[in-house]
Design a protein around this motif. Sequence first.
Motif, PDB file in Angstrom:
ATOM      1  N   VAL A 251       0.854  -1.183   0.000  1.00  0.00           N
ATOM      2  CA  VAL A 251       0.000   0.000   0.000  1.00  0.00           C
ATOM      3  C   VAL A 251       0.891   1.235   0.000  1.00  0.00           C
ATOM      4  N   ILE A 252       0.698   2.098  -0.992  1.00  0.00           N
ATOM      5  CA  ILE A 252       1.423   3.368  -1.055  1.00  0.00           C
ATOM      6  C   ILE A 252       0.432   4.468  -0.716  1.00  0.00           C
ATOM      7  N   ARG A 253       0.666   5.157   0.388  1.00  0.00           N
ATOM      8  CA  ARG A 253      -0.218   6.241   0.811  1.00  0.00           C
ATOM      9  C   ARG A 253       0.212   7.541   0.170  1.00  0.00           C
ATOM     10  N   VAL A 254      -0.778   8.332  -0.303  1.00  0.00           N
ATOM     11  CA  VAL A 254      -0.539   9.570  -1.043  1.00  0.00           C
ATOM     12  C   VAL A 254      -1.281  10.711  -0.356  1.00  0.00           C
ATOM     13  N   ALA A 258      -0.712  16.496   4.186  1.00  0.00           N
ATOM     14  CA  ALA A 258       0.095  16.156   5.349  1.00  0.00           C
ATOM     15  C   ALA A 258       1.423  15.548   4.916  1.00  0.00           C
ATOM     16  N   ARG A 259       2.411  15.727   5.775  1.00  0.00           N
ATOM     17  CA  ARG A 259       3.693  15.045   5.602  1.00  0.00           C
ATOM     18  C   ARG A 259       3.538  13.657   6.199  1.00  0.00           C
ATOM     19  N   LEU A 260       3.597  12.652   5.345  1.00  0.00           N
ATOM     20  CA  LEU A 260       3.353  11.288   5.796  1.00  0.00           C
ATOM     21  C   LEU A 260       4.625  10.698   6.394  1.00  0.00           C
ATOM     22  N   THR A 261       4.467   9.981   7.504  1.00  0.00           N
ATOM     23  CA  THR A 261       5.607   9.380   8.174  1.00  0.00           C
ATOM     24  C   THR A 261       5.328   7.906   8.438  1.00  0.00           C
TER      25      THR A 261
END
Length: 463
Positions: A251-254, A258-261
């Motif tokens: 799963v690639i979150r986009v 927000a800055r995803l961490t």
Amino acid sequence: MIAVQGLAGARVAVLGLGRSGLSAARALAEGGAVPLCWDDTPSARERAEAEGFQCQPFRDARDFDGIARLIVSPGIPHLYPAPNPVVAAAYLAGVPVDNDIGLFFQSFATSAWHSFDVAPRVVAVTGSNGKSTTSALIHHILTDVGRPCQLAGNIGRGVLDIDAPHDGEVVVLELSSYQTDLARSLTPDIAVFTNLSPDHLDRHAGMGGYFAAKRRLFAEGGPDRAVIGVDEPEGRYLAGQLSEGPSDDRVIRVSVEARLTGPGWQVFARKGYLSEYRKGKQTASIDLRHVPGLPGAHNHQNACAAYAACRSLGLAPKVIEKAFHSFAGLPHRSQLVGEKDGVKFVNDSKATNVDAAAKALSAFDRVRWICGGLEKEGGLGALGDAPTVRKAYVIGREAAGFAMQLPVEAEVCTTMEKAVAQAVAEAEPGDVVLLAPAAASFDQYDNFEKRGDAFVAEVKKYL
């Protein structure tokens, strides 16, 4: 053409004889099935009969004796707000109901693939907004690097009209909720979910049904990799449902909010910069601020989704970045029509819902906003204060009522001609005259393309 497999010798009913319906009939016949067609419009039946297809009505369950399947065009309701009578009759007769997308996934792989070094792959893109641009951008990137690919579905060619795939080819599909909701087979290799906002709610009996239709692409299909926009609760829920844990890089979150961490795989855009993180470390960064075909945060979200899909296909960040700069964009989607005396004219007629219009407005600092049309469910509250709008020029048959709901100064113009003329008369250097209707077009135009063409024609008078 993709010949339909698994129905050779079967009698198959086809309801609706537009682009997808006729395409399905041809593909069924190519695969040895016997299509029996129907459309309420006489001219549509005449076109089908001219190609040699038999047309016959399906009035009740008895008419489905000996029918193996009913293939329904996407514009025809199969459940809400009420099933079309032909579909209802098929249900009563126990006949399976499908569409051209289901036939495509049922028939895409063939024995010819045994001789291929690399099996063809399917990238399927869905979501409320941005799916056309994201699909076209993925196709453009693949073309730019010389990878064989085809673009089809809700954009480009019908899914069954494409050529049989070559060794290593990628097929990019844009799929609407109408298409994913009914397809009996959904098996993409990579599935992309851009975002979710209220749209087509009557067709899906509300937001829950609308999201469920989109979710089927992932829940039914089980893609090898899922690219999920997580700026809405539904996207975060979907990513959580598909992931086995924080480090699951299937799963690639986009995001563009927000800055995803975390230890997984993330692609996000902040202040015009796209960043890719894997296992907690940054692996790539691209400056999107000067990419002409992708203006604004909403297009940066499209860029992130396309980037993630192409990375899943093994492309390097630098070649994706290079292709971004040669992407011209799509007509009617943040399309720069021209500029004169310091005023830009942008056609975003595809912004047919409030969320899409709000994102288009946020892409520019000073907007002369042309909006209006057939208002959709949910009202205009999601626009917020629309701080970039200097004035709105409202078109449509219900322009006065539409204008009263807007949070900005608005002038009732009714026609595109008057709206463009008034916006031109009042525009100052630095302004953007933007068509982003936040409404459907059907009160005045056959479709959003015709509405966008009308805007372009009026602007060209001035240019």
